[in-house]
Design an enzyme around this catalytic site. Structure first.
Site, PDB file in Angstrom:
ATOM      1  N   PRO A  29      26.388 -19.439  35.956  1.00  0.00           N
ATOM      2  CA  PRO A  29      27.593 -18.870  36.558  1.00  0.00           C
ATOM      3  C   PRO A  29      28.837 -18.952  35.676  1.00  0.00           C
ATOM      4  O   PRO A  29      29.048 -19.949  34.971  1.00  0.00           O
ATOM      5  CB  PRO A  29      27.787 -19.699  37.829  1.00  0.00           C
ATOM      6  CG  PRO A  29      27.008 -20.942  37.604  1.00  0.00           C
ATOM      7  CD  PRO A  29      25.852 -20.564  36.720  1.00  0.00           C
ATOM      8  N   ASN A  30      29.616 -17.893  35.748  1.00  0.00           N
ATOM      9  CA  ASN A  30      30.930 -17.769  35.088  1.00  0.00           C
ATOM     10  C   ASN A  30      30.855 -17.553  33.576  1.00  0.00           C
ATOM     11  O   ASN A  30      31.882 -17.309  32.943  1.00  0.00           O
ATOM     12  CB  ASN A  30      31.843 -18.970  35.406  1.00  0.00           C
ATOM     13  CG  ASN A  30      32.206 -19.034  36.870  1.00  0.00           C
ATOM     14  OD1 ASN A  30      32.625 -18.026  37.429  1.00  0.00           O
ATOM     15  ND2 ASN A  30      32.010 -20.168  37.494  1.00  0.00           N
TER      16      ASN A  30
ATOM     17  N   ARG B 141      38.811 -16.036  29.091  1.00  0.00           N
ATOM     18  CA  ARG B 141      39.592 -17.158  29.635  1.00  0.00           C
ATOM     19  C   ARG B 141      39.146 -18.473  29.004  1.00  0.00           C
ATOM     20  O   ARG B 141      38.049 -18.580  28.489  1.00  0.00           O
ATOM     21  CB  ARG B 141      39.381 -17.275  31.155  1.00  0.00           C
ATOM     22  CG  ARG B 141      39.530 -15.945  31.854  1.00  0.00           C
ATOM     23  CD  ARG B 141      40.313 -16.037  33.126  1.00  0.00           C
ATOM     24  NE  ARG B 141      40.233 -14.725  33.772  1.00  0.00           N
ATOM     25  CZ  ARG B 141      39.463 -14.444  34.811  1.00  0.00           C
ATOM     26  NH1 ARG B 141      38.743 -15.391  35.364  1.00  0.00           N
ATOM     27  NH2 ARG B 141      39.431 -13.246  35.314  1.00  0.00           N
TER      28      ARG B 141
ATOM     29  N   TYR C 281      35.955 -23.030  25.546  1.00  0.00           N
ATOM     30  CA  TYR C 281      34.688 -22.307  25.364  1.00  0.00           C
ATOM     31  C   TYR C 281      34.683 -21.345  24.183  1.00  0.00           C
ATOM     32  O   TYR C 281      33.670 -20.706  23.916  1.00  0.00           O
ATOM     33  CB  TYR C 281      34.333 -21.557  26.663  1.00  0.00           C
ATOM     34  CG  TYR C 281      34.146 -22.489  27.839  1.00  0.00           C
ATOM     35  CD1 TYR C 281      33.182 -23.486  27.806  1.00  0.00           C
ATOM     36  CD2 TYR C 281      34.943 -22.381  28.976  1.00  0.00           C
ATOM     37  CE1 TYR C 281      33.006 -24.356  28.877  1.00  0.00           C
ATOM     38  CE2 TYR C 281      34.774 -23.242  30.055  1.00  0.00           C
ATOM     39  CZ  TYR C 281      33.809 -24.223  30.002  1.00  0.00           C
ATOM     40  OH  TYR C 281      33.636 -25.073  31.057  1.00  0.00           O
TER      41      TYR C 281
ATOM     42  N   ASN D 228      21.617 -22.069  29.396  1.00  0.00           N
ATOM     43  CA  ASN D 228      22.884 -22.731  29.682  1.00  0.00           C
ATOM     44  C   ASN D 228      23.073 -22.594  31.190  1.00  0.00           C
ATOM     45  O   ASN D 228      23.492 -21.533  31.662  1.00  0.00           O
ATOM     46  CB  ASN D 228      24.045 -22.089  28.939  1.00  0.00           C
ATOM     47  CG  ASN D 228      25.358 -22.828  29.217  1.00  0.00           C
ATOM     48  OD1 ASN D 228      25.424 -23.656  30.128  1.00  0.00           O
ATOM     49  ND2 ASN D 228      26.383 -22.527  28.440  1.00  0.00           N
TER      50      ASN D 228
ATOM     51  N   ALA E 242      27.681 -24.524  35.519  1.00  0.00           N
ATOM     52  CA  ALA E 242      27.979 -25.584  36.497  1.00  0.00           C
ATOM     53  C   ALA E 242      26.739 -25.996  37.294  1.00  0.00           C
ATOM     54  O   ALA E 242      26.694 -27.114  37.833  1.00  0.00           O
ATOM     55  CB  ALA E 242      29.089 -25.121  37.429  1.00  0.00           C
TER      56      ALA E 242
ATOM     57  N   ASP F 100      13.643 -27.753  39.470  1.00  0.00           N
ATOM     58  CA  ASP F 100      12.269 -27.651  39.980  1.00  0.00           C
ATOM     59  C   ASP F 100      11.602 -26.381  39.459  1.00  0.00           C
ATOM     60  O   ASP F 100      10.427 -26.397  39.075  1.00  0.00           O
ATOM     61  CB  ASP F 100      12.259 -27.644  41.511  1.00  0.00           C
ATOM     62  CG  ASP F 100      12.544 -29.026  42.110  1.00  0.00           C
ATOM     63  OD1 ASP F 100      12.558 -30.010  41.349  1.00  0.00           O
ATOM     64  OD2 ASP F 100      12.757 -29.100  43.338  1.00  0.00           O
TER      65      ASP F 100
ATOM     66  N   GLU G 195      18.044 -26.929  26.883  1.00  0.00           N
ATOM     67  CA  GLU G 195      19.325 -26.813  27.598  1.00  0.00           C
ATOM     68  C   GLU G 195      20.455 -26.785  26.572  1.00  0.00           C
ATOM     69  O   GLU G 195      20.474 -27.622  25.666  1.00  0.00           O
ATOM     70  CB  GLU G 195      19.476 -28.033  28.514  1.00  0.00           C
ATOM     71  CG  GLU G 195      20.816 -28.139  29.218  1.00  0.00           C
ATOM     72  CD  GLU G 195      20.935 -29.465  29.989  1.00  0.00           C
ATOM     73  OE1 GLU G 195      19.918 -30.191  30.151  1.00  0.00           O
ATOM     74  OE2 GLU G 195      22.060 -29.781  30.411  1.00  0.00           O
TER      75      GLU G 195
ATOM     76  N   HIS H  12      24.841 -26.201  25.897  1.00  0.00           N
ATOM     77  CA  HIS H  12      26.201 -26.082  26.422  1.00  0.00           C
ATOM     78  C   HIS H  12      27.144 -25.779  25.278  1.00  0.00           C
ATOM     79  O   HIS H  12      27.006 -26.351  24.188  1.00  0.00           O
ATOM     80  CB  HIS H  12      26.645 -27.376  27.105  1.00  0.00           C
ATOM     81  CG  HIS H  12      25.781 -27.735  28.263  1.00  0.00           C
ATOM     82  ND1 HIS H  12      25.906 -27.112  29.479  1.00  0.00           N
ATOM     83  CD2 HIS H  12      24.752 -28.595  28.382  1.00  0.00           C
ATOM     84  CE1 HIS H  12      24.992 -27.594  30.304  1.00  0.00           C
ATOM     85  NE2 HIS H  12      24.273 -28.499  29.653  1.00  0.00           N
TER      86      HIS H  12
ATOM     87  N   ARG I  50      34.065 -34.674  28.440  1.00  0.00           N
ATOM     88  CA  ARG I  50      34.917 -34.028  29.448  1.00  0.00           C
ATOM     89  C   ARG I  50      34.919 -34.886  30.728  1.00  0.00           C
ATOM     90  O   ARG I  50      34.824 -36.104  30.649  1.00  0.00           O
ATOM     91  CB  ARG I  50      34.403 -32.601  29.682  1.00  0.00           C
ATOM     92  CG  ARG I  50      34.455 -31.759  28.400  1.00  0.00           C
ATOM     93  CD  ARG I  50      33.976 -30.348  28.635  1.00  0.00           C
ATOM     94  NE  ARG I  50      34.862 -29.650  29.571  1.00  0.00           N
ATOM     95  CZ  ARG I  50      34.554 -28.478  30.144  1.00  0.00           C
ATOM     96  NH1 ARG I  50      33.417 -27.880  29.867  1.00  0.00           N
ATOM     97  NH2 ARG I  50      35.403 -27.910  30.968  1.00  0.00           N
TER      98      ARG I  50
ATOM     99  N   ARG J 214      30.509 -34.023  34.542  1.00  0.00           N
ATOM    100  CA  ARG J 214      29.740 -33.150  33.638  1.00  0.00           C
ATOM    101  C   ARG J 214      28.717 -33.929  32.817  1.00  0.00           C
ATOM    102  O   ARG J 214      27.919 -33.354  32.086  1.00  0.00           O
ATOM    103  CB  ARG J 214      30.675 -32.395  32.698  1.00  0.00           C
ATOM    104  CG  ARG J 214      31.567 -31.402  33.409  1.00  0.00           C
ATOM    105  CD  ARG J 214      32.329 -30.529  32.437  1.00  0.00           C
ATOM    106  NE  ARG J 214      33.519 -30.005  33.073  1.00  0.00           N
ATOM    107  CZ  ARG J 214      33.559 -28.904  33.838  1.00  0.00           C
ATOM    108  NH1 ARG J 214      32.475 -28.207  34.044  1.00  0.00           N
ATOM    109  NH2 ARG J 214      34.690 -28.507  34.389  1.00  0.00           N
TER     110      ARG J 214
END
Ligand code: CA2
Length: 150
Positions: A13-14, A21, A26, A77, A80, A90, A101, A103, A110, A114
């Protein structure tokens, strides 16, 4: 020539907002630009990638469930959902595929919340803190693992 390895790239998400932004956290690279970089890195390595972004947990779970039929590994990634989603963990574990994974930010430098990931314990590896390069480094690690077994 062996068949190219096929990697499913998932963005949570996002992450569709990247570049527009919060550049201080990021970076300024957009999500389509990250996908381009992954495509180029995969091509260079003789592999294939397919990328998918969603703001919806269930849509990500659906893609993960379909992955074993079409892919050899998953680069994700989870955004959140990293810190909240037992459902994603799962689903990833159930694929039996190696999962890496990634990020953009260093999640350990942070907020405290997180620092916990539901995904990390079932991941083959984790890369964080290198901006868009985290994805390319993660892809390299995943392909290496698939080729060498470690
Ligand atoms: O550092 C990462 O890659 C994260 O997965 C990004 C997530 C965050 O919740 C994780 O803790 C770490 C947030 C993605 C939101 O992306 C935005 C991009 C631009 C503007 C606003 C949000």
């Amino acid at each position: 020539m062996p068949d190219p390895l096929r990697i499913l790239v998932l963005h949570g998400p996002n992450l569709n907002l990247l570049g527009a932004r919060e550049p201080a956290i990021y970076g300024t690279t957009t999500l389509p630009e990250i996908d381009e970089k992954l495509l180029a890195a995969a091509k260079q390595a003789g592999a294939e990638v397919a990328a998918f972004q969603s703001n919806h947990e269930g849509a990500l779970v659906d893609r993960i469930q379909e992955a074993p039929a079409r892919f050899d590994g998953i680069l994700i990634n989870p955004g959140a959902f990293t810190h909240t989603s037992v459902a994603l963990r799962d689903a990833l574990a159930a694929t039996g595929l190696p999962v890496v994974e990634v990020h953009l930010s260093n999640v350990h430098a942070r907020e405290e919340f997180r620092r916990h990931s539901f995904v990390s314990p079932i991941a083959a590896g984790v890369v964080c803190g290198f901006g868009w390069r985290s994805y390319v480094l993660g892809l390299e690690g995943l392909l290496g693992r698939l080729r060498d077994g470690v």
